[in-house]
Write a protein that holds these residues in place. Sequence first.
Motif, PDB file in Angstrom:
ATOM      1  N   MET A  99       0.842  -1.213   0.000  1.00  0.00           N
ATOM      2  CA  MET A  99       0.000   0.000   0.000  1.00  0.00           C
ATOM      3  C   MET A  99       0.871   1.254   0.000  1.00  0.00           C
ATOM      4  SD  MET A  99      -3.287   0.427   0.025  1.00  0.00           S
ATOM      5  CE  MET A  99      -3.750   1.747   1.140  1.00  0.00           C
ATOM      6  N   SER A 100       0.485   2.187  -0.787  1.00  0.00           N
ATOM      7  CA  SER A 100       1.247   3.434  -0.779  1.00  0.00           C
ATOM      8  C   SER A 100       0.323   4.611  -0.460  1.00  0.00           C
ATOM      9  CB  SER A 100       1.913   3.637  -2.138  1.00  0.00           C
ATOM     10  OG  SER A 100       0.920   3.727  -3.135  1.00  0.00           O
ATOM     11  N   PHE A 101       0.902   5.643   0.114  1.00  0.00           N
ATOM     12  CA  PHE A 101       0.167   6.871   0.404  1.00  0.00           C
ATOM     13  C   PHE A 101       0.772   7.954  -0.480  1.00  0.00           C
ATOM     14  CE2 PHE A 101      -1.204  10.644   2.583  1.00  0.00           C
ATOM     15  CZ  PHE A 101      -2.412  10.308   3.193  1.00  0.00           C
ATOM     16  N   ILE A 102      -0.055   8.545  -1.310  1.00  0.00           N
ATOM     17  CA  ILE A 102       0.488   9.498  -2.290  1.00  0.00           C
ATOM     18  C   ILE A 102      -0.014  10.914  -2.034  1.00  0.00           C
ATOM     19  CG2 ILE A 102       0.521  10.113  -4.750  1.00  0.00           C
ATOM     20  CD1 ILE A 102       0.607   7.117  -5.323  1.00  0.00           C
ATOM     21  N   VAL A 103       0.958  11.824  -1.934  1.00  0.00           N
ATOM     22  CA  VAL A 103       0.630  13.238  -1.783  1.00  0.00           C
ATOM     23  C   VAL A 103       1.058  13.941  -3.073  1.00  0.00           C
ATOM     24  CG1 VAL A 103       1.047  15.353  -0.452  1.00  0.00           C
ATOM     25  CG2 VAL A 103       1.078  13.123   0.704  1.00  0.00           C
ATOM     26  N   ALA A 104       0.123  14.617  -3.711  1.00  0.00           N
ATOM     27  CA  ALA A 104       0.431  15.360  -4.938  1.00  0.00           C
ATOM     28  C   ALA A 104       0.494  16.841  -4.607  1.00  0.00           C
ATOM     29  CB  ALA A 104      -0.662  15.108  -5.971  1.00  0.00           C
ATOM     30  N   MET A 148       7.386   5.108 -10.425  1.00  0.00           N
ATOM     31  CA  MET A 148       8.201   5.535  -9.280  1.00  0.00           C
ATOM     32  C   MET A 148       7.361   5.656  -8.000  1.00  0.00           C
ATOM     33  SD  MET A 148      10.467   8.594 -10.883  1.00  0.00           S
ATOM     34  CE  MET A 148      11.897   8.326 -11.910  1.00  0.00           C
ATOM     35  N   GLY A 149       6.087   5.959  -8.144  1.00  0.00           N
ATOM     36  CA  GLY A 149       5.238   6.169  -6.976  1.00  0.00           C
ATOM     37  C   GLY A 149       4.619   4.893  -6.433  1.00  0.00           C
ATOM     38  N   GLN A 150       4.841   3.781  -7.152  1.00  0.00           N
ATOM     39  CA  GLN A 150       4.220   2.530  -6.720  1.00  0.00           C
ATOM     40  C   GLN A 150       4.864   1.978  -5.460  1.00  0.00           C
ATOM     41  OE1 GLN A 150       4.043  -0.359  -9.823  1.00  0.00           O
ATOM     42  NE2 GLN A 150       2.131   0.515 -10.588  1.00  0.00           N
ATOM     43  N   ASN A 151       4.041   1.471  -4.567  1.00  0.00           N
ATOM     44  CA  ASN A 151       4.509   0.848  -3.326  1.00  0.00           C
ATOM     45  C   ASN A 151       5.392   1.740  -2.469  1.00  0.00           C
ATOM     46  OD1 ASN A 151       3.303  -1.516  -4.382  1.00  0.00           O
ATOM     47  ND2 ASN A 151       5.190  -1.897  -5.548  1.00  0.00           N
ATOM     48  N   VAL A 154       4.872   8.587  -0.838  1.00  0.00           N
ATOM     49  CA  VAL A 154       5.600   9.521  -1.672  1.00  0.00           C
ATOM     50  C   VAL A 154       4.928  10.899  -1.741  1.00  0.00           C
ATOM     51  CG1 VAL A 154       4.461   8.637  -3.753  1.00  0.00           C
ATOM     52  CG2 VAL A 154       6.599   9.799  -4.008  1.00  0.00           C
ATOM     53  N   ILE A 155       5.765  11.929  -1.803  1.00  0.00           N
ATOM     54  CA  ILE A 155       5.257  13.262  -2.122  1.00  0.00           C
ATOM     55  C   ILE A 155       5.804  13.592  -3.492  1.00  0.00           C
ATOM     56  CG2 ILE A 155       5.057  15.672  -1.422  1.00  0.00           C
ATOM     57  CD1 ILE A 155       5.738  14.927   1.355  1.00  0.00           C
ATOM     58  N   MET A 156       4.907  13.703  -4.446  1.00  0.00           N
ATOM     59  CA  MET A 156       5.349  13.986  -5.801  1.00  0.00           C
ATOM     60  C   MET A 156       4.930  15.404  -6.148  1.00  0.00           C
ATOM     61  SD  MET A 156       4.770  11.622  -9.164  1.00  0.00           S
ATOM     62  CE  MET A 156       5.698  10.215  -8.637  1.00  0.00           C
ATOM     63  N   GLU A 157       5.898  16.205  -6.609  1.00  0.00           N
ATOM     64  CA  GLU A 157       5.544  17.595  -6.925  1.00  0.00           C
ATOM     65  C   GLU A 157       5.719  17.903  -8.399  1.00  0.00           C
ATOM     66  OE1 GLU A 157       8.076  20.389  -7.280  1.00  0.00           O
ATOM     67  OE2 GLU A 157       9.780  19.656  -6.123  1.00  0.00           O
ATOM     68  N   PHE A 193      -1.480  11.118 -10.828  1.00  0.00           N
ATOM     69  CA  PHE A 193      -2.168  10.379  -9.768  1.00  0.00           C
ATOM     70  C   PHE A 193      -3.503  11.041  -9.428  1.00  0.00           C
ATOM     71  CE2 PHE A 193       2.208   8.831  -8.779  1.00  0.00           C
ATOM     72  CZ  PHE A 193       1.944   7.475  -8.902  1.00  0.00           C
ATOM     73  N   PRO A 194      -4.502  10.849 -10.306  1.00  0.00           N
ATOM     74  CA  PRO A 194      -5.812  11.469 -10.018  1.00  0.00           C
ATOM     75  C   PRO A 194      -6.439  10.911  -8.740  1.00  0.00           C
ATOM     76  CG  PRO A 194      -5.853  10.234 -12.096  1.00  0.00           C
ATOM     77  CD  PRO A 194      -4.460  10.137 -11.587  1.00  0.00           C
ATOM     78  N   ASN A 195      -5.950   9.737  -8.280  1.00  0.00           N
ATOM     79  CA  ASN A 195      -6.493   9.179  -7.033  1.00  0.00           C
ATOM     80  C   ASN A 195      -5.561   9.384  -5.840  1.00  0.00           C
ATOM     81  OD1 ASN A 195      -8.794   8.163  -8.327  1.00  0.00           O
ATOM     82  ND2 ASN A 195      -7.608   6.386  -9.048  1.00  0.00           N
ATOM     83  N   ALA A 196      -4.688  10.373  -5.920  1.00  0.00           N
ATOM     84  CA  ALA A 196      -3.754  10.631  -4.803  1.00  0.00           C
ATOM     85  C   ALA A 196      -4.537  10.807  -3.500  1.00  0.00           C
ATOM     86  CB  ALA A 196      -2.952  11.893  -5.102  1.00  0.00           C
ATOM     87  N   ASN A 197      -3.933  10.380  -2.381  1.00  0.00           N
ATOM     88  CA  ASN A 197      -4.615  10.487  -1.081  1.00  0.00           C
ATOM     89  C   ASN A 197      -4.800  11.937  -0.656  1.00  0.00           C
ATOM     90  OD1 ASN A 197      -2.773   7.966  -1.204  1.00  0.00           O
ATOM     91  ND2 ASN A 197      -4.400   7.416   0.225  1.00  0.00           N
TER      92      ASN A 197
END
Length: 222
Positions: free
Chosen positions: A1-6, A117-120, A123-126, A135-139
Amino acid sequence: MSFIVAIDGPAGSGKGTVTKLVAEKLGFITIDTGAMYRCVTVEALNKNIKPTEDEKIEEMMNKISIEMKNQDGNQKVFLNGKDVTKEIRTSNIDKNVSAFSALPIVRNKITPMQREMGQNENVIMEGRDIGTVVFPNANVKIYLDASDEEIAKRRYKQNIERGMKVTYKQVLEDIKRRNEYDLHREIAPLKQAEDAIYIDSTNLTIDEVVEKIIGIIKEKAN
Ligand code: DC
């Protein structure tokens, strides 16, 4: 599971600095997606390829290798195995990067690399289109903004500290031109996602922005 911040926003809104600090405090990895478009620009300029030369760009994109590595808390960027961390920040790259990053052939190759790169990872991707396209479904989605004048003031100070010879006027003009271009290009323009939280950093300190974002992430993670 990953937590993604865009985190999306215009050049100079403070995304880079803020992302690094938030990630350090929360133990997330960071991905600076602008650096990838900057690598593409370095490679094209090295090879004397113009943004209009579709076939040459496609050939170049099929061979390109871009890696981001965290070394001693700093992100290093490697283009075809060579460390280009410094080279991607020169004003020549600033001037040319918008034109290359607007090309579908380039984005169609870079976007899947970013998803990979954001899988698993936490991550904070800017960037510009992370919350809308990558990542339209970013947390959590943040849109970080600031006035052109404030952006130019910060970038000017940064450039002078790096020993670059520039005037405030040149920096302001470059920022305006680049942000205008990024906002109005056809593919994946800079745009606030509907579900993104808007933060205007013009009158906030870096620490204030960092605290705000950490608060938002913690609330979502619980
Ligand atoms: O964030 P930066 O200034 O390093 O980005 C360089 C350029 O790359 C910027 O002018 C627009 C482009 N970019 C993009 O099109 N999409 C992204 N996700 C990140 C950057």
